[in-house]
Design a protein around this motif. Structure first.
Motif, mmCIF file in Angstrom:
data_model
loop_
_atom_site.group_PDB
_atom_site.id
_atom_site.type_symbol
_atom_site.label_atom_id
_atom_site.label_comp_id
_atom_site.label_asym_id
_atom_site.label_seq_id
_atom_site.Cartn_x
_atom_site.Cartn_y
_atom_site.Cartn_z
ATOM 1 N N UNK A 1 42.750 40.935 38.851
ATOM 2 C CA UNK A 1 43.832 39.407 38.582
ATOM 3 C C UNK A 1 43.268 38.709 37.092
ATOM 4 N N UNK A 2 42.121 38.655 36.696
ATOM 5 C CA UNK A 2 41.933 38.026 35.558
ATOM 6 C C UNK A 2 42.548 39.036 34.533
ATOM 7 N N UNK A 3 42.537 40.059 34.465
ATOM 8 C CA UNK A 3 42.897 40.972 33.319
ATOM 9 C C UNK A 3 44.581 40.800 33.336
ATOM 10 N N UNK A 4 45.279 40.990 34.863
ATOM 11 C CA UNK A 4 46.625 40.649 34.700
ATOM 12 C C UNK A 4 47.149 39.515 34.357
ATOM 13 N N UNK A 5 46.272 38.534 34.446
ATOM 14 C CA UNK A 5 46.957 37.094 33.828
ATOM 15 C C UNK A 5 46.541 36.714 32.432
ATOM 16 N N UNK A 6 45.359 37.273 31.993
ATOM 17 C CA UNK A 6 45.054 37.041 30.394
ATOM 18 C C UNK A 6 44.644 38.227 29.571
ATOM 19 N N UNK A 7 44.582 39.457 30.190
ATOM 20 C CA UNK A 7 44.165 40.527 29.426
ATOM 21 C C UNK A 7 42.679 40.363 29.208
ATOM 22 N N UNK A 8 42.131 41.249 28.492
ATOM 23 C CA UNK A 8 40.681 41.343 28.044
ATOM 24 C C UNK A 8 40.200 39.866 27.376
ATOM 25 N N UNK A 9 40.868 39.099 26.605
ATOM 26 C CA UNK A 9 40.546 37.976 26.422
ATOM 27 C C UNK A 9 39.993 36.755 27.457
#
Length: 193
Positions: A143-151
């Motif tokens: 979910x974190x990656x889907x929303x904001x990518x690696x940053x």
């Protein structure tokens, strides 16, 4: 000794995880909770007791690398700036602060995922098209990656590092002081007059 440390971590996190859930939900922007007790009641009533432990395995997974990096960095720094391992408050403060900073920065992705699991932040879940409640570390990472990518894994890294530097510097300097004081006191008792 390792078993005792592991059991202490399991118990500590079992007690502190619900407190962390309440703290983070009250810190959310536009939090509907006016007090810790009202937050506990609302979470218990709407999500059940499981909501207080949704991030428990993530917390345990966070603590293992954090403590490992923390201790390794402290010992490395002591070897560099205090190789004779004398009581030296400046070296303990510097090594402790740096150890906390490195460990905090390295484990921020786990902390970000833990925070998402604890808060179930609606905007984030909506952006990721998650309906219901997010559960599990793997889902939080996706979910974190889907929303904001690696940053996205490093949001708040500066604040986390700034928080850990004085915390670990104080902890190590107090530990080293009492180790020195108790060892010196013990040696003085053994020495005849």
């Amino acid at each position: 000794m390792r078993l005792a440390g592991s059991m202490a971590t399991l118990l500590h996190d079992a007690v502190m995880n619900p407190a962390e859930v309440v703290k983070q939900r009250m810190q959310m922007y536009n939090s509907p909770h006016q007090s810790a007790l009202s937050c506990i009641r609302a979470v218990w009533r709407t999500e059940g007791v499981g909501a207080f432990y949704r991030s428990y395995t993530t917390q345990l997974t966070l603590n293992i690398p954090f403590q490992s990096i923390h201790f390794i960095t402290y010992e490395f720094m002591q070897e560099q700036i205090n190789p004779h391992r004398e009581y030296n408050p400046q070296s303990h403060i510097l090594s402790g602060g740096l150890a906390g900073a490195v460990a905090a920065a390295a484990t921020t992705p786990l902390d970000v995922c833990k925070t998402l699991l604890n808060t179930q932040e609606n905007v984030a879940l909506s952006l990721a098209n998650v309906s219901g409640h997010l559960s599990g570390m793997a889902n939080a990472f996706r979910t974190v990656y889907q929303i904001s990518g690696v940053s996205g894994y490093f949001k708040g890294v500066q604040a986390r590092v700034i928080y850990q530097i004085p915390s670990t510097a104080i902890a190590w300097s107090v530990y080293e002081f009492f180790k020195y004081f108790l060892t010196k006191h013990k040696m003085e008792k053994r020495t005849p007059f």
